[in-house]
Design an enzyme around this catalytic site. Structure first.
Site, PDB file in Angstrom:
ATOM      1  N   SER A   1      -0.148  -1.057  -6.012  1.00 35.43           N
ATOM      2  CA  SER A   1      -0.117  -2.273  -6.823  1.00 35.43           C
ATOM      3  C   SER A   1       0.498  -2.018  -8.198  1.00 35.43           C
ATOM      4  O   SER A   1       0.294  -0.964  -8.803  1.00 35.43           O
ATOM      5  CB  SER A   1      -1.544  -2.793  -7.026  1.00 35.43           C
ATOM      6  OG  SER A   1      -2.176  -2.992  -5.781  1.00 35.43           O
TER       7      SER A   1
ATOM      8  N   HIS B   1       0.820  -1.204   0.000  1.00 33.63           N
ATOM      9  CA  HIS B   1       0.000   0.000   0.000  1.00 33.63           C
ATOM     10  C   HIS B   1       0.859   1.261   0.000  1.00 33.63           C
ATOM     11  O   HIS B   1       0.345   2.357  -0.194  1.00 33.63           O
ATOM     12  CB  HIS B   1      -0.973  -0.027   1.187  1.00 33.63           C
ATOM     13  CG  HIS B   1      -2.106  -0.983   0.948  1.00 33.63           C
ATOM     14  ND1 HIS B   1      -3.383  -0.760   1.369  1.00 33.63           N
ATOM     15  CD2 HIS B   1      -2.141  -2.167   0.291  1.00 33.63           C
ATOM     16  CE1 HIS B   1      -4.171  -1.772   0.993  1.00 33.63           C
ATOM     17  NE2 HIS B   1      -3.429  -2.640   0.357  1.00 33.63           N
TER      18      HIS B   1
ATOM     19  N   GLU C   1       6.642 -33.488  -0.322  1.00 33.03           N
ATOM     20  CA  GLU C   1       5.398 -32.964  -0.864  1.00 33.03           C
ATOM     21  C   GLU C   1       5.684 -32.276  -2.202  1.00 33.03           C
ATOM     22  O   GLU C   1       6.786 -31.795  -2.436  1.00 33.03           O
ATOM     23  CB  GLU C   1       4.787 -31.952   0.110  1.00 33.03           C
ATOM     24  CG  GLU C   1       4.312 -32.586   1.398  1.00 33.03           C
ATOM     25  CD  GLU C   1       3.043 -33.397   1.197  1.00 33.03           C
ATOM     26  OE1 GLU C   1       1.958 -32.873   1.386  1.00 33.03           O
ATOM     27  OE2 GLU C   1       3.168 -34.592   0.826  1.00 33.03           O
TER      28      GLU C   1
ATOM     29  N   LYS D   1     -14.450  -8.613  -6.808  1.00 29.05           N
ATOM     30  CA  LYS D   1     -13.664  -9.479  -7.691  1.00 29.05           C
ATOM     31  C   LYS D   1     -12.922 -10.535  -6.858  1.00 29.05           C
ATOM     32  O   LYS D   1     -12.855 -11.705  -7.238  1.00 29.05           O
ATOM     33  CB  LYS D   1     -12.673  -8.641  -8.490  1.00 29.05           C
ATOM     34  CG  LYS D   1     -12.025  -9.409  -9.628  1.00 29.05           C
ATOM     35  CD  LYS D   1     -11.281  -8.467 -10.558  1.00 29.05           C
ATOM     36  CE  LYS D   1     -10.629  -9.248 -11.680  1.00 29.05           C
ATOM     37  NZ  LYS D   1     -10.040  -8.376 -12.704  1.00 29.05           N
ATOM     38  N   ASP D   2     -12.383 -10.107  -5.709  1.00 25.21           N
ATOM     39  CA  ASP D   2     -11.722 -11.062  -4.805  1.00 25.21           C
ATOM     40  C   ASP D   2     -12.721 -12.084  -4.281  1.00 25.21           C
ATOM     41  O   ASP D   2     -12.408 -13.271  -4.159  1.00 25.21           O
ATOM     42  CB  ASP D   2     -11.066 -10.326  -3.632  1.00 25.21           C
ATOM     43  CG  ASP D   2      -9.709  -9.732  -4.012  1.00 25.21           C
ATOM     44  OD1 ASP D   2      -9.207 -10.085  -5.092  1.00 25.21           O
ATOM     45  OD2 ASP D   2      -9.167  -8.931  -3.240  1.00 25.21           O
TER      46      ASP D   2
END
Lengths: 415, 184
Positions: free
Chosen positions: A217, A213, A285, A241-242
């Site tokens: 972005s 922030h 893994e 959207k998230d």
């Protein structure tokens, strides 16, 4: 941040004394976000959601789990059979680790493709890498806890990596184990650290978001925001959207939890740990496989360990290895190809890491390990001479004035 | 909202209600989904079926002599079983109910007069009263005496003196034979 006005007097009273509502308003509502973010930008918040799910399921699992070499395996089986919804909590946690890594890997490759590691976001990139490293440590220690055969032998193999360090190596492994082999003290401390580290990750994520922030972005065009016409407020545009992304992720993730819960699991780990018998084929893994392949490719103990850790550490220097001023691979024809080749190399290394180290796999492992590291000098060389495609004038320009490109934006130009 | 102008531009005023509806509907679904999703977490802290299956205790009474008490564990708590003497039964029966803090007749607290079965946890703050062993103080009423804050119980396990508000509770139990009982 101060000076926000709230209609609700209670909120105003509290905010004047502790500005949590102003902070929320500032960073989750007003936060000016580039208007052109695509769906690859969803994976940061998705990774955040996975972290919350992992902490939540983990805390509740810890209430029923016993970190003792004689009791651990059976306590996990009790969680599966007797504890109310224990099977759901464990399957969510076990598969949640995989989906957390899926989100984070997509998030990292998105950052690579769109040049999000470049100035002014180097510290943001570093914080992300530190989060990733902490995640790997956390996941590794969590894998030890069910105390199955692969838990035990995976822990043995990975802790033995430190014995490659000259002179003090053996002392370090003994210190890590709290004994002369992986045993009860190891399990106890791994449980303690596995409980602690997710909260460290949470704090790092907070710093990651603060750094984000501060620098704001990046976006698919990789050019700087020129003004308010290039941004939209985070809420409601990116919250919704998230939210949509969260819906899709939950469908896939819970689909695996409910219908293929053991998809990522090696059956060998349902055999209780036995310090006298090593299973015939030890595989980590999936999210560790490329690095495991690099480790096995170097025919020298110390060299292999250095190569494996170097494969991640080198990313800290990426902002300076890449000398191009243009961020997005959209406008970088050579980097775009390098990126996809690197991506392919990672996938192939992952496959090689899953196979027994025999015959052609050894040769292939070496070839692709070299290819992995070749990415960085190649990037260093080509980024200097690569001729980027013309950049659009601004984020809003191609949308508002058709696709016509006026005078191209200067790379890294400030708004 | 600093950029309010951005996200209302070009929208007819009627959109406000439509947007409100979408916001409330999304919130409602989100809250309901979260609440349902949290239930497995909360329920995982409840006793599991294997814990519930251990919720009864069977006791053999044949080796207990008249006047003797034993303590058995039931659901992790002590249960006092006293083989009462005729004098103790008589004492418990003759009490005037209006003198009791928690009035209960003795015959409502026992199934067979000689066997008193009560949960041995003081109703004040959860200590275990004394009076099970021959040398223990039993208080002024011949039952039990709580050493923590001085509550005294009579030979029916009823509170008679001290801060405790209620009688020692009688658990559900069934006599399987004359000399064996299942508690719970």
């Amino acid at each position: 941040m101060s000076g926000n006005h709230f209609d609700n007097k209670v909120i105003q009273w509290l905010d004047d004394r502790l500005p949590i509502f102003s902070m929320l308003q500032h960073s989750a509502v007003e936060y000016p976000t580039p208007r052109n973010l695509n769906y690859w930008w969803n994976f940061g918040s998705l990774a955040g959601l996975m972290l919350v799910i992992m902490i939540l399921t983990g805390v509740f699992l810890a209430m029923a789990y016993t970190p003792n070499e004689a009791l651990a395996f059976n306590s996990v089986e009790r969680i599966m059979r007797d504890v109310n919804y224990g099977w759901l909590l464990r399957y969510m946690h076990m598969n949640g680790a995989s989906f957390f890594f899926v989100c984070v890997y997509i998030h990292i490759f998105r950052g690579l493709y769109y040049g999000s590691y470049k100035a002014p976001r180097e510290v943001l990139w570093w914080l992300g890498l530190i989060i990733y490293l902490t995640m790997m440590g956390t996941a590794f220690m969590g894998y030890c806890l069910p105390w199955g055969q692969l838990s035990f032998w995976g822990t043995t193999v990975i802790t033995n990596l430190f014995s490659a360090i000259p002179v003090v190596g053996d002392y370090i492994t003994t210190w890590l184990w709290g004994g002369f082999s992986v045993a009860n003290p190891t399990l106890n401390r791994f449980f303690a650290l596995h409980f602690l580290l997710p909260f460290v990750i949470f704090a790092l994520v907070f710093l990651h978001v603060v750094a984000l922030h501060t620098t704001k972005s990046n976006n698919p065009l990789g050019i700087d925001v020129k003004g308010p016409q290039d941004t939209i407020p985070f809420h409601p545009y990116y919250t919704i959207k998230d939210l949509f992304g969260i819906g899709v992720l939950l469908m896939v993730y819970l689909g695996v939890v409910f219908f293929l819960p053991n998809f990522f699991v090696e059956p060998t780990n349902y055999i209780p740990a036995n310090s006298m018998v090593t299973p015939p084929h030890i595989v980590p893994e999936w999210y560790f496989l490329p690095f495991y392949a690099i480790l096995r490719s170097v025919p020298d103990k110390l060299g292999g360990v250095i190569a494996m850790f170097g494969a991640i550490v080198i990313f800290f220097f990426l902002p300076w290895i890449d000398r191009s001023k243009v961020r997005s691979a959209k406008f970088r024809p050579i980097y775009k190809q390098l990126f996809w080749m690197f991506f392919l190399v990672c996938v192939v290394l992952g496959y090689i890491g899953s196979q027994p180290p025999e015959g052609t796999m050894v040769t292939l492992g070496r070839v692709f390990s070299v290819a992995y590291f070749a990415f960085f000098p190649l990037l260093w060389l080509t980024s200097k001479f690569e001729k980027p495609k013309p950049l659009p004038q601004s984020i809003a320009a191609p949308v508002l004035k058709g696709a016509s490109v006026g005078h191209a934006a200067q790379p890294m130009e400030k708004a | 909202m600093a950029n309010m102008s951005t996200h209302t531009q070009g929208m007819p005023p009627t959109d406000a209600t439509r947007r409100d509806f979408l916001l409330y509907a999304t919130t409602a679904v989100g809250v309901a989904g979260t609440a349902i999703g949290l239930w497995p977490f909360i329920n995982s802290m409840n006793p599991s079926a294997d814990t519930l299956a251990m919720s009864t205790t069977e006791v053999d009474l044949s080796h207990i002599a008249e006047g003797q008490s034993i303590t058995v564990t039931w659901r992790g708590k002590p249960v006092f079983i006293r083989y009462r003497t005729a004098a103790e039964i008589e004492e418990a029966r003759k009490v005037n109910l209006s003198d009791l803090r928690d009035p209960e007749a003795d015959d409502k607290r026992v199934k067979k007069p000689q066997w008193l079965i009560v949960v041995g946890v003081c109703t004040h703050l959860g200590c275990i009263p004394l009076g099970q062993k021959p040398g223990d103080p039993r208080g002024e009423f011949g039952g039990w005496f709580c050493p923590c804050h001085g509550s005294m119980y009579d030979t029916s396990g009823r509170i008679r003196k001290g801060p405790a508000p209620l009688n020692l509770p009688v658990p559900a139990y069934t006599f399987l034979t004359d000399t064996s009982v299942r508690i719970g």
